[in-house]
Scaffold this active site. Structure first.
Site, PDB file in Angstrom:
ATOM      1  N   GLY A 248      43.892 108.499  30.937  1.00 51.03           N
ATOM      2  CA  GLY A 248      43.264 109.412  30.310  1.00 51.03           C
ATOM      3  C   GLY A 248      44.059 110.530  29.605  1.00 51.03           C
ATOM      4  N   GLY A 284      47.395 104.714  29.489  1.00 51.60           N
ATOM      5  CA  GLY A 284      47.597 103.658  28.416  1.00 51.60           C
ATOM      6  C   GLY A 284      48.198 104.531  27.103  1.00 51.60           C
ATOM      7  NE  ARG A 285      44.116 108.418  23.802  1.00 55.22           N
ATOM      8  CZ  ARG A 285      43.589 107.902  23.159  1.00 55.22           C
ATOM      9  NH1 ARG A 285      43.615 107.790  21.811  1.00 55.22           N
ATOM     10  NH2 ARG A 285      42.146 107.691  23.453  1.00 55.22           N
ATOM     11  NE  ARG A 321      42.674 105.799  18.515  1.00 52.27           N
ATOM     12  CZ  ARG A 321      42.414 107.154  18.195  1.00 52.27           C
ATOM     13  NH1 ARG A 321      43.205 107.709  17.305  1.00 52.27           N
ATOM     14  NH2 ARG A 321      41.837 107.980  19.093  1.00 52.27           N
ATOM     15  CE1 TYR A 325      36.312 105.122  19.561  1.00 53.46           C
ATOM     16  CE2 TYR A 325      38.636 104.885  18.501  1.00 53.46           C
ATOM     17  CZ  TYR A 325      37.564 104.328  19.470  1.00 53.46           C
ATOM     18  OH  TYR A 325      37.585 103.428  20.335  1.00 53.46           O
ATOM     19  CB  CYS A 353      34.264  95.404   0.490  1.00 54.15           C
ATOM     20  SG  CYS A 353      35.284  94.517  -0.550  1.00 54.15           S
ATOM     21  CD  GLU A 354      32.508  98.057   6.504  1.00 51.92           C
ATOM     22  OE1 GLU A 354      31.915  99.251   6.802  1.00 51.92           O
ATOM     23  OE2 GLU A 354      32.341  97.054   7.253  1.00 51.92           O
TER      24      GLU A 354
HETATM   25  N1  LLP Z   1      41.668 102.782  32.988  1.00 50.36           N
HETATM   26  C1  LLP Z   1      40.612 102.215  32.577  1.00 50.36           C
HETATM   27  C2  LLP Z   1      39.665 101.651  33.605  1.00 50.36           C
HETATM   28  C3  LLP Z   1      40.463 102.604  31.131  1.00 50.36           C
HETATM   29  O1  LLP Z   1      39.230 102.265  30.640  1.00 50.36           O
HETATM   30  C4  LLP Z   1      41.209 103.132  30.176  1.00 50.36           C
HETATM   31  C5  LLP Z   1      40.869 103.384  28.666  1.00 50.36           C
HETATM   32  C6  LLP Z   1      42.469 103.370  30.809  1.00 50.36           C
HETATM   33  C7  LLP Z   1      42.732 103.160  31.952  1.00 50.36           C
HETATM   34  C8  LLP Z   1      43.409 104.054  29.855  1.00 50.36           C
HETATM   35  O2  LLP Z   1      43.006 105.203  29.421  1.00 50.36           O
HETATM   36  P1  LLP Z   1      44.244 106.064  28.171  1.00 50.36           P
HETATM   37  O3  LLP Z   1      45.345 106.465  29.390  1.00 50.36           O
HETATM   38  O4  LLP Z   1      44.760 105.319  27.264  1.00 50.36           O
HETATM   39  O5  LLP Z   1      43.400 107.308  27.904  1.00 50.36           O
HETATM   40  N2  LLP Z   1      39.976 102.939  21.777  1.00 50.36           N
HETATM   41  C9  LLP Z   1      39.761 104.374  22.129  1.00 50.36           C
HETATM   42  C10 LLP Z   1      40.413 104.573  23.542  1.00 50.36           C
HETATM   43  C11 LLP Z   1      39.404 103.963  24.691  1.00 50.36           C
HETATM   44  C12 LLP Z   1      39.940 103.992  26.051  1.00 50.36           C
HETATM   45  C13 LLP Z   1      39.344 102.851  26.880  1.00 50.36           C
HETATM   46  N3  LLP Z   1      39.758 103.006  28.362  1.00 50.36           N
HETATM   47  C14 LLP Z   1      40.785 104.992  21.402  1.00 50.36           C
HETATM   48  O6  LLP Z   1      41.252 104.723  20.013  1.00 50.36           O
HETATM   49  O7  LLP Z   1      40.737 106.276  21.482  1.00 50.36           O
END
Ligand code: LLP
Length: 425
Positions: A248, A284-285, A321, A325, A353-354
């Protein structure tokens, strides 16, 4: 991602934007556009920032489980596997990728609200570290599948702490109203039930409250609730081995004030101080977002009233994105030199085309057709969410490592797009 890692991996030398030692126009020339470009050094230093921040969890090294969904290219997984990372997966497909990239199944946690029986079998056979179970039916199905295979499934319950992560509603997951996890009040009785099921071994607890979080306070609040639960379980003789606080942590896309990894983790580590359980995280991010960009080219310029449009060769199918969002990604010229054309305010749009097919609104740029542009901070949830909408082959992906360029995914071909379809008899 620390600011220094970003600036060293992506820098302007003279007028030319470089990724590590490689000038981006060379990447565009050699591999074409649109093309995702990643820096191995930036990936590595983002991971090392987590390692350094977690280093003083003496005796119980924390496990960093990279959330594969953010960017699942095998080469990215390979970089993290070599650094010793674990992985957070949400499908059998992601598990297959982790294994193909040489990841250790013993460091894999499996999240997700809808795991199928086949995926459960696959993960049990691979010997993953833990299933993050999100509901009562899942608990029961997993128990049955494990018994069928003559195994014990290691489980955590993903507990929904009912904490407001204060982020975009589509990526906020920790409120009671979310589909994720089991309600906080239900957790104790469910752990008792899990402990009594013969196919399950209770291993840990898990929570993940949302994504792109810039303030650690909600995560620390969730962690406090979670450790309270862990203590209540211990008092009943249900002893957990690990506490998984999810992912997160947010990154800087524009001008947000972003804490360093160490600053973000400090309040979480304070909650974990002196605890014996192993700490797991699922970032992740923050591991990949600022380690990648999307390289595109200006296809044509449409000047007019009330708007000027820069139509580029990347589109919402490549980077969803902004459309999804309303996310903001910095868009910069790859080469700032040459004959200056007057700057104008552009809608940077793709050929799809959007009307929602935009990459940036109202960007002041001086552009000429053919100019390469870099759409920054695109390493996370960029390629991973791309599609073939409008029958557009997906982009190539290139990893820069020092002065070397590695094509880590070649551009899709048109034939591949419909190879699995058939005409009627
Ligand atoms: N763990 C779980 C259970 C998750 O659902 C997620 C992300 C993570 C870890 C990793 O979270 P991060 O560290 O990346 O924030 N597509 C969206 C983000 C969706 C996140 C989904 N879950 C975007 O482009 O902002």
């Amino acid at each position: 991602m620390t600011a220094s890692a970003t600036t060293t991996a992506f820098s302007r030398r003279g007028s030319i934007l470089h990724v590590e030692e490689v000038p981006l126009p060379e990447v565009a020339e050699r591999f074409g556009t649109p093309c995702y470009v990643y820096s191995r050094a930036a990936l590595t230093s983002a991971y090392q920032a987590y390692q350094a921040a977690l280093a003083d969890r003496a005796g119980r090294p924390a496990l960093i489980c990279y959330a594969v969904k953010a960017n699942s290219n095998l080469a990215i997984l390979d970089v993290f596997a070599r650094l010793g990372a674990g992985f957070d997966i949400v499908s059998g497909g992601e598990l297959a990728r982790v294994l193909a990239a040489g990841g250790d199944p013993g460091k894999v946690v499996f999240s997700g609200v809808g795991k199928s029986r086949a995926e459960m079998r696959q993960a049990l056979a691979a010997g993953i570290l833990c299933f993050n179970v999100e509901s009562v039916p899942e608990l029961e199905t997993l128990n049955a599948v494990a018994i069928e295979l003559g195994r014990q499934a290691p489980v955590s319950l993903r507990v929904n702490p009912d904490v407001d992560a204060r982020t975009h509603p589509y990526i906020s997951t920790g409120l009671k109203s979310a589909k994720f996890g089991v309600p906080f009040e239900a957790a104790l009785p469910l752990y008792r039930r899990a402990a009594a099921l013969p196919g399950l071994t209770v291993r840990g607890i898990d929570c993940h409250i949302g994504s792109q979080l810039l303030d650690p306070a909600p995560a620390a609040e969730a962690a406090t609730k979670i450790v309270g639960l862990v203590d209540a379980l211990a008092a009943e003789g249900i002893v957990l081995h690990h506490i998984d606080l999810g992912g997160g942590m947010g990154i800087r896309y524009r001008d947000e004030t972003v804490p360093s990894v160490a600053e973000y983790l400090a309040p979480l580590l304070a909650v974990m101080r002196d605890r014996q359980e192993q700490l797991l995280l699922e970032p992740g991010r923050s591991l990949v977002g600022n380690a990648g960009l999307l390289l595109t080219r200006v296809a044509l310029l449409k000047h007019g009233e009330p708007k000027n449009f820069a139509v580029v060769d990347a589109a919402m199918n490549d980077l969803a994105r902004p459309a999804l969002y309303d996310a903001w990604h910095e868009i910069v010229k790859v080469s700032d030199g040459g004959t200056p054309t007057p700057a104008r305010v552009y809608e940077v749009v793709g050929p799809i085309c959007e009307s929602g097919d935009f990459l940036g609104h109202a960007r002041e740029l001086s552009l000429a057709p053919g100019d390469p542009l870099a759409i920054m901070s695109a390493g996370a949830y960029g390629m991973a969410m791309s599609s073939n909408y409008n029958t557009r082959p997906r982009a190539a992906e290139v990893m820069i490592d020092g002065d070397r360029m590695h094509l880590i995914r070649r551009r899709e071909t048109l034939a591949e797009l419909f190879a699995s379809e058939s005409l009627l008899p």
